[in-house]
Design a protein around this motif. Structure first.
Motif, mmCIF file in Angstrom:
data_model
loop_
_atom_site.group_PDB
_atom_site.id
_atom_site.type_symbol
_atom_site.label_atom_id
_atom_site.label_comp_id
_atom_site.label_asym_id
_atom_site.label_seq_id
_atom_site.Cartn_x
_atom_site.Cartn_y
_atom_site.Cartn_z
ATOM 1 N N LEU A 43 2.995 8.605 9.476
ATOM 2 C CA LEU A 43 3.006 9.107 8.100
ATOM 3 C C LEU A 43 3.986 10.281 8.045
ATOM 4 C CD1 LEU A 43 -0.820 8.787 7.615
ATOM 5 C CD2 LEU A 43 0.930 7.458 6.413
ATOM 6 N N GLU A 44 4.215 10.807 6.850
ATOM 7 C CA GLU A 44 5.218 11.853 6.678
ATOM 8 C C GLU A 44 4.597 13.230 6.939
ATOM 9 O OE1 GLU A 44 4.280 9.613 4.150
ATOM 10 O OE2 GLU A 44 5.723 8.179 4.994
ATOM 11 N N LEU B 73 -5.281 13.438 5.944
ATOM 12 C CA LEU B 73 -4.722 12.090 5.858
ATOM 13 C C LEU B 73 -4.653 11.429 7.235
ATOM 14 C CD1 LEU B 73 -3.572 10.094 3.865
ATOM 15 C CD2 LEU B 73 -1.320 11.113 4.193
ATOM 16 N N ASN C 180 -3.697 6.701 -1.367
ATOM 17 C CA ASN C 180 -3.893 8.123 -1.022
ATOM 18 C C ASN C 180 -2.841 8.981 -1.712
ATOM 19 O OD1 ASN C 180 -2.190 6.598 1.172
ATOM 20 N ND2 ASN C 180 -1.489 8.727 1.283
ATOM 21 N N VAL D 69 5.275 6.447 -1.941
ATOM 22 C CA VAL D 69 5.922 6.254 -0.623
ATOM 23 C C VAL D 69 5.247 5.124 0.132
ATOM 24 C CG1 VAL D 69 6.522 7.340 1.584
ATOM 25 C CG2 VAL D 69 6.394 8.722 -0.460
ATOM 26 N N GLY D 70 6.073 4.263 0.716
ATOM 27 C CA GLY D 70 5.583 3.197 1.573
ATOM 28 C C GLY D 70 6.633 2.893 2.634
ATOM 29 N N MET D 71 6.402 1.845 3.410
ATOM 30 C CA MET D 71 7.282 1.605 4.571
ATOM 31 C C MET D 71 7.988 0.256 4.555
ATOM 32 S SD MET D 71 4.665 3.141 7.424
ATOM 33 C CE MET D 71 3.878 4.745 7.166
ATOM 34 N N GLY E 27 1.346 5.742 -0.682
ATOM 35 C CA GLY E 27 0.822 7.071 -0.949
ATOM 36 C C GLY E 27 1.503 7.580 -2.205
ATOM 37 N N SER F 197 0.868 -1.172 0.000
ATOM 38 C CA SER F 197 0.000 0.000 0.000
ATOM 39 C C SER F 197 0.909 1.228 0.000
ATOM 40 C CB SER F 197 -0.861 -0.052 1.263
ATOM 41 O OG SER F 197 -1.371 1.220 1.566
ATOM 42 N N ILE G 163 -6.511 5.659 5.013
ATOM 43 C CA ILE G 163 -5.747 4.738 4.160
ATOM 44 C C ILE G 163 -6.394 3.352 4.164
ATOM 45 C CG2 ILE G 163 -3.519 3.532 3.937
ATOM 46 C CD1 ILE G 163 -2.182 6.143 4.851
HETATM 47 N N1 HPA Z 1 3.022 7.230 3.357
HETATM 48 C C1 HPA Z 1 3.714 6.131 3.723
HETATM 49 N N2 HPA Z 1 3.212 4.910 3.595
HETATM 50 C C2 HPA Z 1 1.981 4.769 3.076
HETATM 51 C C3 HPA Z 1 1.221 5.880 2.690
HETATM 52 C C4 HPA Z 1 1.765 7.181 2.841
HETATM 53 O O1 HPA Z 1 1.148 8.215 2.511
HETATM 54 N N3 HPA Z 1 0.034 5.398 2.207
HETATM 55 C C5 HPA Z 1 0.097 4.050 2.300
HETATM 56 N N4 HPA Z 1 1.265 3.665 2.829
#
Ligand code: HPA
Length: 221
Positions: free
Chosen positions: A143-144, A195, A185, A159-161, A76, A74, A200
């Motif tokens: 989130l950022e 957000l 998103n 962007v993801g993690m 953004g 997933s 999400i």
């Molecule tokens: N940022 C980071 N990871 C994510 C995001 C995001 O906006 N949406 C889904 N995973």
């Protein structure tokens, strides 16, 4: 044998009937769903992204006989022309967070990349996907900030993690790896909505059918 990695984006998808197995690895145990394919749910028992034991997760796939990996993630979007509901097949990645490694007590220097052959196959299976793009990994679980997103906008597209860590360790284990990123998103400050994680998850739920169809098509090939 194909290995699928899923997280938030596979949370709501109907998965094939597979046998749950705990695989012991030199980095700790990991649970996989085992059968004609192997599925690894990366958030194993609700582990947040920054605490995932990526060496154990990826090694459990290797030890299960997996020799190519497609990871669902997933993400953004950093790119105003790639909106929620889009699918991105990143062709490269970078990381703003520390990437784990399997080489802590031996010397190894992977030269990681997204596997071009799997990426091409995915482009064929998901023709509507955005086929070029850079995945940026942040630490999470937060989130950022808007300022971070303004800076990252010049570096990548989504962007993801998790995907950069997984791609790197897959390379260290010599397993070809590519990813399917579901855009849930616009990143913080780029969309009209406020957000939140709940937002999400809600978008991820609404991507369920697309995700299931892609997964089905990948498994059938
Ligand atoms: N940022 C980071 N990871 C994510 C995001 C995001 O906006 N949406 C889904 N995973």
């Amino acid at each position: 044998m194909l290995g699928i990695i899923g997280g938030t984006s596979l949370l709501y998808a109907d998965l094939p009937e597979l046998e749950k197995k705990v695989v012991p690895t030199p980095f700790g145990p990991a649970e996989v769903l085992f059968g004609d394919i192997v599925i690894l749910m990366r958030h194993q028992f609700n582990t947040p992204p920054h605490r995932i034991n990526f060496p154990a997760c990826l090694s459990s796939l290797k030890l299960s006989g997996v020799n190519r990996i497609v990871a669902f993630g997933s993400v953004g979007s950093l790119n105003r022309s790639i909106g929620p509901g889009s699918v991105v097949l990143p062709d490269d990645y970078l990381s703003m967070s520390k990437i784990p490694t399997i080489f802590n007590s031996s010397i190894g220097h992977a030269s990681p990349s997204i596997d071009a052959e799997i990426h091409d196959e995915l482009s064929y299976i998901v023709p509507e996907a955005v086929k070029k793009g850079t995945y940026v990994q942040t630490d999470g679980p937060r989130l950022e900030t808007r300022a971070e997103i303004m800076a990252l906008k010049d570096l990548g597209d989504v962007v993801g993690m998790t995907i950069s860590s997984e791609a790197t360790i897959a390379n260290e284990l010599s397993i070809p790896f590519a990813a399917v990123c579901m855009v849930d998103n616009f990143c913080h400050g780029l969309g009209a909505e406020e957000l939140s994680y709940e937002y999400i998850l809600e978008k991820s739920r609404s991507n369920k059918e697309t995700t299931e169809k892609i997964l089905e098509n990948i498994i059938e090939r």
